[in-house]
Structures are given as structure tokens and as C-alpha cells.
Design a protein around this motif. Structure first.
Motif, mmCIF file in Angstrom:
data_model
loop_
_atom_site.group_PDB
_atom_site.id
_atom_site.type_symbol
_atom_site.label_atom_id
_atom_site.label_comp_id
_atom_site.label_asym_id
_atom_site.label_seq_id
_atom_site.Cartn_x
_atom_site.Cartn_y
_atom_site.Cartn_z
ATOM 1 N N GLN A 43 -36.408 -10.809 1.515
ATOM 2 C CA GLN A 43 -35.007 -10.725 1.913
ATOM 3 C C GLN A 43 -34.681 -9.431 2.645
ATOM 4 O O GLN A 43 -33.572 -9.267 3.161
ATOM 5 C CB GLN A 43 -34.108 -10.908 0.686
ATOM 6 N N ASP A 83 -26.882 -18.780 -1.340
ATOM 7 C CA ASP A 83 -27.304 -20.042 -1.931
ATOM 8 C C ASP A 83 -26.154 -20.889 -2.467
ATOM 9 O O ASP A 83 -26.131 -22.107 -2.289
ATOM 10 C CB ASP A 83 -28.304 -19.785 -3.066
ATOM 11 N N TYR A 86 -24.378 -22.446 0.429
ATOM 12 C CA TYR A 86 -25.214 -23.447 1.082
ATOM 13 C C TYR A 86 -25.213 -24.753 0.287
ATOM 14 O O TYR A 86 -25.178 -25.844 0.860
ATOM 15 C CB TYR A 86 -26.638 -22.928 1.245
ATOM 16 N N GLY A 135 -37.781 -16.869 4.365
ATOM 17 C CA GLY A 135 -38.035 -17.743 3.227
ATOM 18 C C GLY A 135 -36.953 -18.747 2.915
ATOM 19 O O GLY A 135 -37.134 -19.587 2.032
ATOM 20 N N ASN A 136 -35.792 -18.694 3.576
ATOM 21 C CA ASN A 136 -34.744 -19.664 3.247
ATOM 22 C C ASN A 136 -34.279 -20.483 4.451
ATOM 23 O O ASN A 136 -33.191 -21.020 4.468
ATOM 24 C CB ASN A 136 -33.547 -18.990 2.566
ATOM 25 N N ARG A 139 -37.759 -25.644 3.428
ATOM 26 C CA ARG A 139 -38.391 -25.802 2.113
ATOM 27 C C ARG A 139 -39.657 -24.988 1.987
ATOM 28 O O ARG A 139 -39.925 -24.378 0.975
ATOM 29 C CB ARG A 139 -38.682 -27.278 1.857
ATOM 30 N N ARG A 141 -42.033 -21.957 2.317
ATOM 31 C CA ARG A 141 -41.820 -20.524 2.457
ATOM 32 C C ARG A 141 -42.727 -19.921 3.513
ATOM 33 O O ARG A 141 -42.494 -18.819 3.982
ATOM 34 C CB ARG A 141 -42.029 -19.809 1.127
ATOM 35 N N GLU A 154 -32.130 -30.343 3.677
ATOM 36 C CA GLU A 154 -32.367 -29.343 2.650
ATOM 37 C C GLU A 154 -31.168 -28.423 2.498
ATOM 38 O O GLU A 154 -30.429 -28.161 3.438
ATOM 39 C CB GLU A 154 -33.592 -28.503 3.015
ATOM 40 N N SER A 156 -30.204 -24.978 2.462
ATOM 41 C CA SER A 156 -30.837 -23.765 2.961
ATOM 42 C C SER A 156 -29.929 -23.123 3.988
ATOM 43 O O SER A 156 -28.869 -23.647 4.330
ATOM 44 C CB SER A 156 -32.183 -24.108 3.616
ATOM 45 N N ALA A 157 -30.378 -21.981 4.504
ATOM 46 C CA ALA A 157 -29.646 -21.376 5.607
ATOM 47 C C ALA A 157 -29.606 -22.319 6.797
ATOM 48 O O ALA A 157 -28.618 -22.362 7.538
ATOM 49 C CB ALA A 157 -30.302 -20.053 5.995
#
Length: 320
Positions: A43, A83, A86, A135-136, A139, A141, A154, A156-157
Motif C-alpha cells: 500500500q 474497501d 468499494y 494489490g487491489n 483478484r 495480487r 470484483e 476492488s478499486a
């Protein structure tokens, strides 16, 4: 809704945005990294617009934006998204993490027009601060940039940015700022100095006046703090019913507001900023820190701890 993930892919390919490390020289993330899963270090890498060279530039941009909003009495909302947001915008109850944000999926659906309207106002006059890191964005990583956004369903961002694009809400270098730049700024001497002697309104479900005064005193700052209580739950779905009761209690001469309202911070920040033409920042965890209630956040957060003479300062700010 149309899948617009390809749009963001093109922005990366074109070089308008890039991933880079948010390197801030006075920040110490090591205690947070040690207390969490190792992957949290990912992050520290976030989106940068091509007009921004390094992390400290984002803090200067945010400071200038807030200062101008105070000086010129401009609506200047700043809202973070991660999160919980989202999940909310994918119509799931995964948004109910640390706090209860939505009673049901039906309640989220009913509230969506209110949120979309607030997004339009935020994009036009404020700063959006979504948490976006490698990582976001999907799905897997370890997915490459070329595979971004292929799974549009998904949470996610990617799904968040698709929502904005699907509603024609533009995000750009003008209205984007990294999520953690907000935390770093709110815990900085620059912010504390800006509000010294000014009327600061705190919109939150909890307020500890002694702890807040001590927080700012560490920076030799003494704002006049006014507390406006808002509900601890369901602001995101019930804002239309509680809005006037809260807005009507804000002093008309307030210089700036800090809000803690979970997913509901979008409407709170936008509507307060619009009504009173002032900056309103979504402070979240930093308000817990100011209240001496870091426990409510279930631990330390990235970009909130400062270095002091080579030692960790813990969760409290220490003047340099």
C-alpha cells in the motif's frame, strides 16, 4: 452497467497515471507493517498523476487546496474511499466492517442516487482520495498491468473506478489525491498550523475535548473546536433524513470541518462544504487518534506515524 475498466488501463498505458511509492521522509510506516500481514507494504505504492513528481508534492497540493478553500470561502470537500466504500458501491454488505454502514442491500440501492449526486459535486469541486495500489486492482495480487480490470464484478478499486466511469463521473489529476496523502496531511505540522486560532468543526459520533486539545497542543496549535454529534451508524443510507438536523447546527463562521462518518462521509463532506463554502475533510481514523481512541480503528494505520530523532513516536504526534 458498461464495463469501462479499459479506460483506466489506457490511462496507465498513456502515462497519464503511474504507480509509484508514496515516499514521505517524516513518515514511519514500519510499526504498522510489523503489526499487520507483510502484504500491507504494497500500500506504500499508489497512483501518481504525471504532473506530480514525488509524494511530498501531493501534501503541498492538498495544503494549498485547503488553505485556499478557507481563505476564499470555497466549497472544498476531500473524501477517502477504500474497501468499505468499494463493497458498498458493489451493493454488498461487505461494507459493514468496523462500523455498521448499511442495513440491507435494498437500503444501499435506495441510497445510490444520493451518492451518485454527491460524487458529481465532489468531482467538480473537491478531491477524491481512493485507495489504489497494485494489490487491489483485481483478484490476483500478482497480476500484470496488462491484465487490469478484466474481472469487473470484483469488489476492488477497479470496480469503484468502473462505477465512476459508468456514471460519467470524471476523475483526473485535478480531482484525485492518494488515499494516504490525506492521513499524512492531517497528522502534519502544516495542517495543525493552518487551523491554529481558527474555528474547527468536528462532525463525529464521539468527541474527547481534552484529548483533542492535547493533540493540537503537541503542535503548538490552538484551534477553537466545535463538536457536532452525528450518528455512529447508517449515515451512508439515512443521510437524507438526518441531513438538515446536522447541517443546521454547524456554526456559519466555521473555517473548516473534519468528518468521521464511514461510507457516509461522501455526502457529509460534500453537503457541508457546499452549504458553508469551506473545506471539509474526511478524517476517519485521524479523529480516533485525536480522541485517544485508536482502538476503535483496531490498530495503527499507514502514514499516520512520524519519525522523531530516529525513534518511533507511536500514535501520538510529536513536534519536531
Amino acid at each position: 452497467m458498461k464495463d469501462n475498466g479499459n479506460h483506466f488501463h489506457k490511462l496507465l498505458e498513456s502515462g497519464e497515471f503511474r504507480f509509484a511509492r508514496l515516499d514521505l521522509p517524516d513518515i514511519d510506516n514500519e510499526p504498522v507493517i510489523q503489526a499487520n500481514v507483510p502484504d500491507i507494504v504494497e500500500q506504500e505504492t499508489c497512483l501518481f498523476h504525471r504532473s506530480v513528481a514525488e509524494g511530498v508534492d501531493y501534501l503541498e497540493l492538498l495544503h494549498n487546496f485547503v488553505e485556499r478553500g478557507m481563505t476564499e470561502r470555497r466549497a472544498a470537500p476531500v473524501v477517502r474511499f477504500a474497501d468499505g466504500e468499494y463493497a458498498f458501491y458493489k451493493l454488498t454488505l461487505g461494507c459493514n466492517g468496523l462500523y455498521r454502514q448499511a442495513e440491507s442491500v435494498a437500503a444501499i440501492r435506495k441510497a445510490m442516487p444520493m451518492h451518485i449526486d454527491a460524487f458529481r459535486k465532489l468531482a467538480a469541486s473537491g478531491k477524491m482520495a481512493p485507495l489504489i495500489f497494485p494489490g487491489n486492482i483485481g483478484r490476483g495480487r500478482k497480476r500484470s498491468v496488462l491484465s487490469l480490470f478484466r474481472r469487473s464484478e470484483e469488489v476492488s478499486a477497479a470496480s469503484f473506478l468502473n462505477l465512476l466511469q459508468g456514471h460519467g463521473i470524471a476523475w483526473s489529476g485535478e480531482n484525485y489525491i492518494p488515499f494516504y496523502a490525506v492521513y499524512a496531511y492531517l497528522t502534519s505540522e502544516a495542517f495543525a498550523g493552518l487551523v491554529d486560532g481558527r474555528k474547527l468543526c468536528i462532525l463525529n459520533s464521539e468527541y474527547n475535548p481534552d484529548a483533542c486539545r492535547d493533540w493540537f497542543a503537541c503542535f503548538a496549535s490552538k484551534p477553537e473546536i466545535v463538536f457536532i454529534e452525528i450518528p455512529a451508524e447508517y449515515v451512508a443510507t439515512r443521510w437524507d433524513a438526518m441531513q438538515e438536523g446536522i447541517l443546521g447546527r454547524i456554526p456559519p463562521d466555521a473555517d473548516l470541518c473534519l468528518a468521521g462518518a464511514g461510507v457516509g462521509a461522501l455526502m457529509v463532506c460534500v453537503d457541508v462544504a457546499t452549504r458553508y463554502t469551506i473545506p471539509v475533510l474526511d478524517a476517519g481514523h485521524v479523529l480516533n487518534m485525536m480522541n485517544g481512541r485508536e482502538d476503535k480503528s483496531k490498530g495503527l494505520r499507514m502514514y499516520t506515524l512520524k519519525k522523531s530523532e530516529g525513534r518511533m513516536t507511536g500514535a501520538k504526534p510529536v513536534p519536531s
